[in-house]
Design an enzyme around this catalytic site. Sequence first.
Site, PDB file in Angstrom:
ATOM      1  N   HIS A 156      31.604  32.682  71.997  1.00  0.00           N
ATOM      2  CA  HIS A 156      33.050  32.855  72.226  1.00  0.00           C
ATOM      3  C   HIS A 156      33.746  33.448  70.993  1.00  0.00           C
ATOM      4  CE1 HIS A 156      32.422  30.074  75.666  1.00  0.00           C
ATOM      5  NE2 HIS A 156      31.672  29.405  74.798  1.00  0.00           N
ATOM      6  N   LYS A 284      41.955  54.100  53.977  1.00  0.00           N
ATOM      7  CA  LYS A 284      41.152  53.829  55.171  1.00  0.00           C
ATOM      8  C   LYS A 284      39.715  54.325  55.103  1.00  0.00           C
ATOM      9  CE  LYS A 284      42.296  52.174  58.650  1.00  0.00           C
ATOM     10  NZ  LYS A 284      43.062  52.564  59.793  1.00  0.00           N
TER      11      LYS A 284
END
Length: 459
Positions: A156, A284
Amino acid sequence: MEKLWTGRSSGALDEYADRLNSSIGVDSRMYKEDIAGSMAHAAMLAKTGIISPDEGEALIEGLGGILDDLNSGALEIDGAAEDIHSFVEAELTARLGDVGKKLHTARSRNDQVAVDTRLYLKGECEKTVALIKDVIGALCHVAEDNKAAIMPGYTHLQRAQPVTFAHHLLAYGMMLARDIGRIEDAEKRMMGECPLGAAALAGTTHPIDRAMTAKELGFAAYSLNSMDAVSDRDYCVELCSALGILMMHLSRLSEELILWSSWEFRFIELSEQFTTGSSIMPQKKNSDMAELVRGKTGRVYGDLTTLLVMLKGLPLAYNKDMQEDKEAVFDAFDTAKLCLAVFAPMIAAMKVNAGNMLQAAKGGYINATDLADYLAKKGVPFRAAYKLTGQIVADCAAGGKALEDLTLAEYKAYSDVFEADLYEEISLQACVAKRTSAGGAAPANIAAQLEYLRGITDD
Ligand code: ARG
């Protein structure tokens, strides 16, 4: 270029109809297979006496010349031809005269295209399997280097139990191993039935030898029903679905690579060769290649859907709709091969931050199962042990502590079953090392997986 089928009809198609009808842009890549199929057919026609030995020889030689010229670039494929079959036959007739016109005896483009496509896809299967092996090899290599790198295993997307990075990566190795099995299985079925000789749909009155051409072209046997032979595209569907499953695996791994590269995880750093920057944000480093592989997965699913939808309403036998098969299945292979070719070096070159993985493994109480198992091994029924451990976890969470931070006295306050040996039992290293059940996260199982996968890549 005059149409092959000029006869009853003038062959003068409307300009747009001609464009719609043409497949040369897609099927010219099968020229080698088309010529191989024609050579086998010509040899068979001569052997059975349908044409003379001299004619057979002339056809085979003529086809060989076309092949050489196409390979060398001396001859260019005419984009105005309807398809590759028409082009080769027209070129042969231009070179040989009337003998060239004998090649199509006892054959139709319907069985011809079915043979060509199978032969071409066989080559694609082999190339794809080799590329998958490279990715498995890269995964094994990184796994080998990270046998001891402990990381949280997730369910999960919640930290669950400790595993090693090696175990996590090799899970993908297993998926890819099955992908090879699926492709080779489909390839074997595809090459089990040679359609050549089915002619248009009903076979032929000429005394052909289908066993001879099947063998010559590397098929295990010839197809037993001529109508099935010319209308079967199951192999395209099977291969596309095998590629769809392969892409699904690459996509799941891509998703993890993207997550692991994020500042939130920082488990890995992808090499600059496989990341891009931003045009505005100077800091980035984006995982574009992994994102594109994830994105291209939808494209391959699209190819599979194209095939299934194209086929579902077709009456027997050949219908022109089927010409659409190649664009879909070729695209699926092209896409999968490109993704695999990027993946192997991208995996091999990634930097693994084992320290960050271990840090993450230290949070989230991922050794709680082991604490409960400790109690269970001391005779506390597992359900009771589970409940007590849950209480301890809740108390630790409230106090901002890890399970290993509690003193023995504090443990004893929960249960006098606890002894000093509990600390060894819940150390992350022990949690992994002791998962020796077959297939579990323990090092011995990593070795078994590496051996299994290397058996596949070295094959
Ligand atoms: N280009 C065609 C295809 O790819 C070849 C078969 C054409 N057959 C025909 N009956 N028109 O399907």
